[in-house]
Design an enzyme around this catalytic site. Structure first.
Site, short mmCIF file in Angstrom:
data_model
loop_
_atom_site.label_atom_id
_atom_site.label_comp_id
_atom_site.label_asym_id
_atom_site.label_seq_id
_atom_site.Cartn_x
_atom_site.Cartn_y
_atom_site.Cartn_z
N TYR A 153 -2.27 -0.80 10.14
CA TYR A 153 -2.40 -1.27 8.75
C TYR A 153 -1.17 -0.85 7.93
CZ TYR A 153 -3.96 -1.32 3.89
OH TYR A 153 -4.04 -1.52 2.53
N SER A 167 0.85 -1.19 0.00
CA SER A 167 0.00 0.00 0.00
C SER A 167 0.88 1.24 0.00
CB SER A 167 -0.88 0.02 1.26
OG SER A 167 -1.48 1.31 1.40
P1 NAP Z 1 -11.59 -5.97 -0.78
O1 NAP Z 1 -12.33 -5.34 -1.89
O2 NAP Z 1 -12.05 -5.76 0.62
O3 NAP Z 1 -11.46 -7.53 -1.09
C1 NAP Z 1 -10.80 -8.29 -0.16
C2 NAP Z 1 -10.47 -9.65 -0.74
O4 NAP Z 1 -9.66 -10.33 0.19
C3 NAP Z 1 -11.70 -10.49 -0.95
O5 NAP Z 1 -11.45 -11.36 -2.03
C4 NAP Z 1 -11.81 -11.26 0.36
O6 NAP Z 1 -12.42 -12.55 0.23
C5 NAP Z 1 -10.35 -11.46 0.69
N1 NAP Z 1 -10.15 -11.54 2.13
C6 NAP Z 1 -10.54 -10.67 3.09
N2 NAP Z 1 -10.20 -11.13 4.31
C7 NAP Z 1 -9.58 -12.32 4.10
C8 NAP Z 1 -9.04 -13.29 4.96
N3 NAP Z 1 -9.04 -13.15 6.29
N4 NAP Z 1 -8.50 -14.40 4.39
C9 NAP Z 1 -8.48 -14.57 3.04
N5 NAP Z 1 -9.01 -13.70 2.19
C10 NAP Z 1 -9.56 -12.57 2.71
O7 NAP Z 1 -10.04 -5.50 -0.74
P2 NAP Z 1 -9.22 -4.60 -1.79
O8 NAP Z 1 -9.52 -3.19 -1.52
O9 NAP Z 1 -9.36 -5.15 -3.15
O10 NAP Z 1 -7.73 -4.86 -1.27
C11 NAP Z 1 -6.90 -5.87 -1.81
C12 NAP Z 1 -5.46 -5.60 -1.36
O11 NAP Z 1 -5.06 -4.31 -1.78
C13 NAP Z 1 -5.29 -5.62 0.17
O12 NAP Z 1 -4.05 -6.22 0.49
C14 NAP Z 1 -5.27 -4.15 0.53
O13 NAP Z 1 -4.55 -3.90 1.71
C15 NAP Z 1 -4.56 -3.58 -0.69
N6 NAP Z 1 -4.84 -2.15 -0.90
C16 NAP Z 1 -6.11 -1.70 -1.14
C17 NAP Z 1 -6.30 -0.34 -1.34
C18 NAP Z 1 -7.67 0.24 -1.64
O14 NAP Z 1 -7.80 1.46 -1.63
N7 NAP Z 1 -8.68 -0.56 -1.91
C19 NAP Z 1 -5.23 0.55 -1.27
C20 NAP Z 1 -3.96 0.05 -1.01
C21 NAP Z 1 -3.77 -1.30 -0.84
P3 NAP Z 1 -14.03 -12.73 0.39
O15 NAP Z 1 -14.62 -12.17 -0.87
O16 NAP Z 1 -14.23 -14.20 0.53
O17 NAP Z 1 -14.42 -11.94 1.59
#
Ligand code: NAP
Length: 256
Positions: A162, A149
């Site tokens: 985080y 991130s």
């Molecule tokens: P998201 O939309 O909340 O999706 C989360 C995904 O991770 C889903 O497929 C979920 O599975 C899975 N997940 C959640 N908890 C889990 C657990 N305990 N064990 C295994 N799988 C789990 O997340 P996102 O925003 O796409 O983020 C993805 C990555 O990008 C993360 O590492 C996050 O820190 C990073 N990131 C995101 C942002 C942002 O702005 N969105 C910014 C920087 C970095 P289910 O569908 O089964 O719940």
């Protein structure tokens, strides 16, 4: 179909059922990889991603892989080994994308020990042990891509724990790259900025917050999951064979 960049490769994407992970899974599938789409709870969402990949001419399967508990990584690989044979005769894996992550807001004052342990267990411990147990299956010349991130670089005390998990993940990337270089395996982090996913649903309820989020990027908008998937696809490809141990900034020029 021939000539696709990842033809003949197998990829594992944790958290592939929604958000950034979904876009990565679909992109790697389109590039020709057989994709294991990891999910925690949303079985139907994972099935939808598998269906979307197949509809686009790719190959994929859903992999139940809830993370954040002791034994999670070993269980993930056991499930992977059970299923992979149906999709490729060779087994094994070429690309591991540690994407699954959680991020609850908590400043230092409101952070609990339980909250701290939970976020580190999913965002740091799980990737460590997925790689540790995956190394016997990961072929030489492979790829490990950790989704970090921008908050490992940009201070935001409201989500201090985080951000710290992503700093730890980047240090893991660095060390692993050195360790696995002799096998021709590259290891990199990709650091998204604010991306429109379920995790950032506040973007849709609050106009002022959405305007602020857009203003953080030099491009004046929030990221889309596909913006991140393109960077991951590059790192997964042969063209990125000489890039390792780095954090690739995919924040859309945030906080420059
Ligand atoms: P998201 O939309 O909340 O999706 C989360 C995904 O991770 C889903 O497929 C979920 O599975 C899975 N997940 C959640 N908890 C889990 C657990 N305990 N064990 C295994 N799988 C789990 O997340 P996102 O925003 O796409 O983020 C993805 C990555 O990008 C993360 O590492 C996050 O820190 C990073 N990131 C995101 C942002 C942002 O702005 N969105 C910014 C920087 C970095 P289910 O569908 O089964 O719940």
């Amino acid at each position: 179909m021939t000539g696709r960049a990842l033809e003949g490769r197998t990829a594992l994407v944790t958290g592939g059922s929604r958000g950034i992970g979904r876009a990565i899974a679909e992109r790697l599938g389109r590039d020709g990889a057989v994709v294991a789409v990891g999910y925690a709870r949303e079985k139907e969402a994972a099935a939808e991603v598998v269906e979307a990949i197949r509809a686009a001419g790719g190959r994929a399967f859903a992999l139940p892989a809830a993370l954040g508990w002791h034994g999670d990584a070993a269980a993930l690989w056991e499930a992977f080994d059970e299923r992979i044979g149906e999709h490729t005769p060779t087994g094994g894996v070429d690309i591991i994308v540690n994407n699954a992550g959680i991020g609850r807001s908590a400043d230092l004052a409101s952070l609990t020990e339980e909250g701290f342990d939970e976020v580190f267990a999913v965002n740091v411990r799980a990737p460590f042990f997925i790689v540790k147990h995956g190394l016997a299956r990961l072929r030489d010349g492979g790829r490990i891509i950790n989704i970090s991130s921008g908050l490992a670089r940009i201070a935001m005390p409201e989500v201090m724990a985080y951000g710290s998990t992503k700093g730890a993940l980047d240090t893991f990337t660095l060390n692993l790259a050195k360790e696995l270089g002799p096998r021709g395996i590259t290891v990199n982090s990709v650091a998204p900025g604010i991306v429109d996913t379920d995790n950032t649903s506040w973007l849709h309820g609050d106009q002022e917050a959405a305007a602020w989020a857009a203003s953080v990027s030099a491009f004046g908008r929030v990221g889309q999951p596909e913006d991140i998937a393109g960077v991951v696809a590059f790192l997964a490809s042969d063209d990125a064979r000489w890039v390792s141990g780095r954090v690739v900034d995919a924040t859309g020029g945030s906080a420059l």
